[in-house]
Write a protein that holds these residues in place. Structure first.
Motif, PDB file in Angstrom:
ATOM      1  N   LEU A 175       0.832  -1.205   0.000  1.00 46.78           N
ATOM      2  CA  LEU A 175       0.000   0.000   0.000  1.00 46.78           C
ATOM      3  C   LEU A 175       0.870   1.260   0.000  1.00 46.78           C
ATOM      4  O   LEU A 175       1.805   1.374   0.786  1.00 46.78           O
ATOM      5  CB  LEU A 175      -0.894  -0.001   1.245  1.00 46.78           C
ATOM      6  N   LYS A 176       0.587   2.187  -0.888  1.00 49.54           N
ATOM      7  CA  LYS A 176       1.348   3.432  -0.984  1.00 49.54           C
ATOM      8  C   LYS A 176       0.534   4.601  -0.430  1.00 49.54           C
ATOM      9  O   LYS A 176      -0.701   4.568  -0.409  1.00 49.54           O
ATOM     10  CB  LYS A 176       1.748   3.704  -2.435  1.00 49.54           C
ATOM     11  N   ALA A 177       1.239   5.649   0.010  1.00 48.83           N
ATOM     12  CA  ALA A 177       0.599   6.785   0.679  1.00 48.83           C
ATOM     13  C   ALA A 177      -0.466   7.454  -0.180  1.00 48.83           C
ATOM     14  O   ALA A 177      -1.517   7.882   0.326  1.00 48.83           O
ATOM     15  CB  ALA A 177       1.670   7.798   1.081  1.00 48.83           C
ATOM     16  N   GLU A 178      -0.222   7.527  -1.489  1.00 49.80           N
ATOM     17  CA  GLU A 178      -1.173   8.213  -2.363  1.00 49.80           C
ATOM     18  C   GLU A 178      -2.519   7.486  -2.471  1.00 49.80           C
ATOM     19  O   GLU A 178      -3.505   8.039  -2.969  1.00 49.80           O
ATOM     20  CB  GLU A 178      -0.577   8.395  -3.756  1.00 49.80           C
ATOM     21  N   GLU A 179      -2.567   6.248  -2.001  1.00 46.56           N
ATOM     22  CA  GLU A 179      -3.810   5.474  -2.056  1.00 46.56           C
ATOM     23  C   GLU A 179      -4.702   5.746  -0.850  1.00 46.56           C
ATOM     24  O   GLU A 179      -5.783   5.180  -0.740  1.00 46.56           O
ATOM     25  CB  GLU A 179      -3.490   3.981  -2.140  1.00 46.56           C
ATOM     26  N   LEU A 180      -4.268   6.616   0.080  1.00 46.76           N
ATOM     27  CA  LEU A 180      -4.996   6.814   1.335  1.00 46.76           C
ATOM     28  C   LEU A 180      -5.746   8.140   1.383  1.00 46.76           C
ATOM     29  O   LEU A 180      -6.114   8.602   2.464  1.00 46.76           O
ATOM     30  CB  LEU A 180      -4.009   6.767   2.512  1.00 46.76           C
ATOM     31  N   SER A 181      -5.993   8.763   0.287  1.00 47.08           N
ATOM     32  CA  SER A 181      -6.583  10.102   0.272  1.00 47.08           C
ATOM     33  C   SER A 181      -7.921  10.189   0.990  1.00 47.08           C
ATOM     34  O   SER A 181      -8.246  11.208   1.607  1.00 47.08           O
ATOM     35  CB  SER A 181      -6.734  10.589  -1.168  1.00 47.08           C
ATOM     36  N   THR A 182      -8.712   9.138   0.955  1.00 48.68           N
ATOM     37  CA  THR A 182     -10.040   9.184   1.581  1.00 48.68           C
ATOM     38  C   THR A 182     -10.118   8.347   2.853  1.00 48.68           C
ATOM     39  O   THR A 182     -11.167   8.283   3.486  1.00 48.68           O
ATOM     40  CB  THR A 182     -11.099   8.670   0.591  1.00 48.68           C
ATOM     41  N   ALA A 183      -9.020   7.728   3.256  1.00 47.74           N
ATOM     42  CA  ALA A 183      -9.042   6.856   4.434  1.00 47.74           C
ATOM     43  C   ALA A 183      -8.868   7.671   5.717  1.00 47.74           C
ATOM     44  O   ALA A 183      -8.122   8.648   5.757  1.00 47.74           O
ATOM     45  CB  ALA A 183      -7.934   5.823   4.335  1.00 47.74           C
ATOM     46  N   GLU A 184      -9.578   7.267   6.768  1.00 47.53           N
ATOM     47  CA  GLU A 184      -9.455   7.921   8.072  1.00 47.53           C
ATOM     48  C   GLU A 184      -8.621   7.021   8.983  1.00 47.53           C
ATOM     49  O   GLU A 184      -9.100   5.998   9.479  1.00 47.53           O
ATOM     50  CB  GLU A 184     -10.837   8.168   8.689  1.00 47.53           C
ATOM     51  N   VAL A 185      -7.360   7.404   9.180  1.00 52.63           N
ATOM     52  CA  VAL A 185      -6.425   6.550   9.913  1.00 52.63           C
ATOM     53  C   VAL A 185      -5.726   7.364  11.000  1.00 52.63           C
ATOM     54  O   VAL A 185      -5.221   8.456  10.748  1.00 52.63           O
ATOM     55  CB  VAL A 185      -5.349   5.958   8.978  1.00 52.63           C
ATOM     56  N   THR A 186      -5.719   6.835  12.220  1.00 49.02           N
ATOM     57  CA  THR A 186      -4.999   7.460  13.336  1.00 49.02           C
ATOM     58  C   THR A 186      -4.018   6.440  13.900  1.00 49.02           C
ATOM     59  O   THR A 186      -4.384   5.282  14.117  1.00 49.02           O
ATOM     60  CB  THR A 186      -5.968   7.897  14.448  1.00 49.02           C
ATOM     61  N   THR A 187      -2.790   6.871  14.112  1.00 53.16           N
ATOM     62  CA  THR A 187      -1.767   5.980  14.659  1.00 53.16           C
ATOM     63  C   THR A 187      -1.152   6.609  15.903  1.00 53.16           C
ATOM     64  O   THR A 187      -0.760   7.778  15.880  1.00 53.16           O
ATOM     65  CB  THR A 187      -0.661   5.711  13.623  1.00 53.16           C
ATOM     66  N   GLU A 188      -1.080   5.839  16.986  1.00 47.29           N
ATOM     67  CA  GLU A 188      -0.578   6.354  18.259  1.00 47.29           C
ATOM     68  C   GLU A 188       0.482   5.400  18.824  1.00 47.29           C
ATOM     69  O   GLU A 188       0.219   4.207  19.007  1.00 47.29           O
ATOM     70  CB  GLU A 188      -1.749   6.479  19.240  1.00 47.29           C
ATOM     71  N   ILE A 189       1.678   5.927  19.073  1.00 47.43           N
ATOM     72  CA  ILE A 189       2.734   5.106  19.667  1.00 47.43           C
ATOM     73  C   ILE A 189       2.606   5.158  21.181  1.00 47.43           C
ATOM     74  O   ILE A 189       2.725   6.219  21.800  1.00 47.43           O
ATOM     75  CB  ILE A 189       4.125   5.589  19.224  1.00 47.43           C
ATOM     76  N   LEU A 190       2.349   4.015  21.802  1.00 49.50           N
ATOM     77  CA  LEU A 190       2.175   3.933  23.252  1.00 49.50           C
ATOM     78  C   LEU A 190       3.514   3.901  23.981  1.00 49.50           C
ATOM     79  O   LEU A 190       3.663   4.488  25.055  1.00 49.50           O
ATOM     80  CB  LEU A 190       1.369   2.684  23.610  1.00 49.50           C
TER      81      LEU A 190
END
Length: 307
Positions: free
Chosen positions: A126-141
């Motif tokens: 998966l490449k970054a340009e494919e995520l234009s409409t995706a809602e993604v949150t990433t949190e480092i614990l």
């Protein structure tokens, strides 16, 4: 998502089998490749890695909680990045095969898949340009810095002056050991004793012998002779998950007495080092750290404390 998920969650592209993935992983680990290089191959052999899990989840909202075992907390490398886009390509994966001369050690199905990928016949990660409409949150614990800072804070609480040298411990374990001691000598000269010098990170080992050990045990074994210079110090290195490589030890403790005891037992640390057999050296001389599984992996710590 935590480090270790690369091994625990397997989703090979057909006709690659689990056994063939295991063979591939063993060859990658034993050749001395970095975790970034290892995972660039893994991500191109399995459907959930390299953003594959996120790709399957879209358009669902995704919130990923991360425990990092990767230097610099590169999200695309932790657990082979199942929930983030991947910048590596089939060309990067094949470069690892060539750089470490692995073509004769990997299963035919793996080599075929990588070659087909180079020809555009297999799906890229998966490449970054494919995520234009995706809602993604990433949190480092938590990550290696969490463990390093906590260790230094505890040392200070106990009245030990602490010096942190960062979480950039990397490369071949025995070479990293030399660098560690070079930095420790300089750092500890400037601090009032008792003092502690610590580094975090993750080293590698190129397996050439037939012994038992892991990167922390090999690091500790390489420290046996250098520790003769520090009769008032103790050194240890350990894996924060409590398990170093294929052993039941997290790492090992070394003092100036370790070498003297080995001599008395007619054991040559260099012989054990050349055979990658650090576990059996410390099993006989003493010093193995056996703490059991901690349930959390945030890389390794190397520590010297001098009175």
């Amino acid at each position: 998502v935590s480090g270790g998920a690369s091994a625990l969650v397997s989703s090979p592209y057909a006709p690659i089998t689990l056994e063939e993935l295991q063979t591939t992983n063993k060859a990658l680990v034993n050749c001395g490749a970095s975790i970034n290089e290892i995972n660039s191959v893994r991500k191109h052999l399995e459907s959930l890695k390299g953003g594959g899990l996120l790709q399957k989840a879209i358009p669902a909202r995704v919130h990923a909680l991360i425990l990092s075992d990767v230097m610099g907390d590169d999200l695309s490398v932790i657990a082979s990045g199942p929930t983030v886009p991947d910048a590596s390509t089939f060309a990067d994966a094949w470069r690892v095969v060539e750089d470490y001369d692995l073509a004769q050690k990997l299963p035919k199905s793996v080599l075929t898949h990588l070659q087909e990928g180079l020809q555009g016949k297999q799906p890229e990660t998966l490449k970054a340009e494919e995520l234009s409409t995706a809602e993604v949150t990433t949190e480092i614990l938590a990550g290696n810095q969490t463990a390093l800072v906590s260790a230094l804070a505890e040392a200070c609480r106990q009245g030990v002056n602490s010096v942190a040298a960062g979480d950039d411990l990397k490369g071949e374990a025995r070479q990293a050991c030399q660098q560690f001691f070079a930095e420790a000598r300089l750092a500890l000269e400037k601090v009032k004793r008792p003092a502690l010098f610590a580094k975090g990170g993750e080293t590698t080992v190129t397996i050439k012998g037939h012994g038992l050990g892991g990167r922390n045990l090999e690091f500790a074994l390489a420290a046996v002779k250098p520790m003769l210079e520090f009769p008032d110090a103790v050194f240890f290195t350990l894996a924060t998950d409590g398990e170093d490589g294929p052993t039941d030890a997290a790492g090992a403790v070394v003092t100036a007495e370790t070498y003297k005891k080995a001599q008395a037992m007619h054991l040559d640390p260099q012989d054990f080092l050349e055979n990658n057999d650090a576990y059996h050296f410390f099993e006989q001389v003493g010093g193995l750290i056996k703490m059991g599984s901690t349930g959390t992996n945030v890389n390794d710590l190397a520590v010297m404390i001098i009175n």
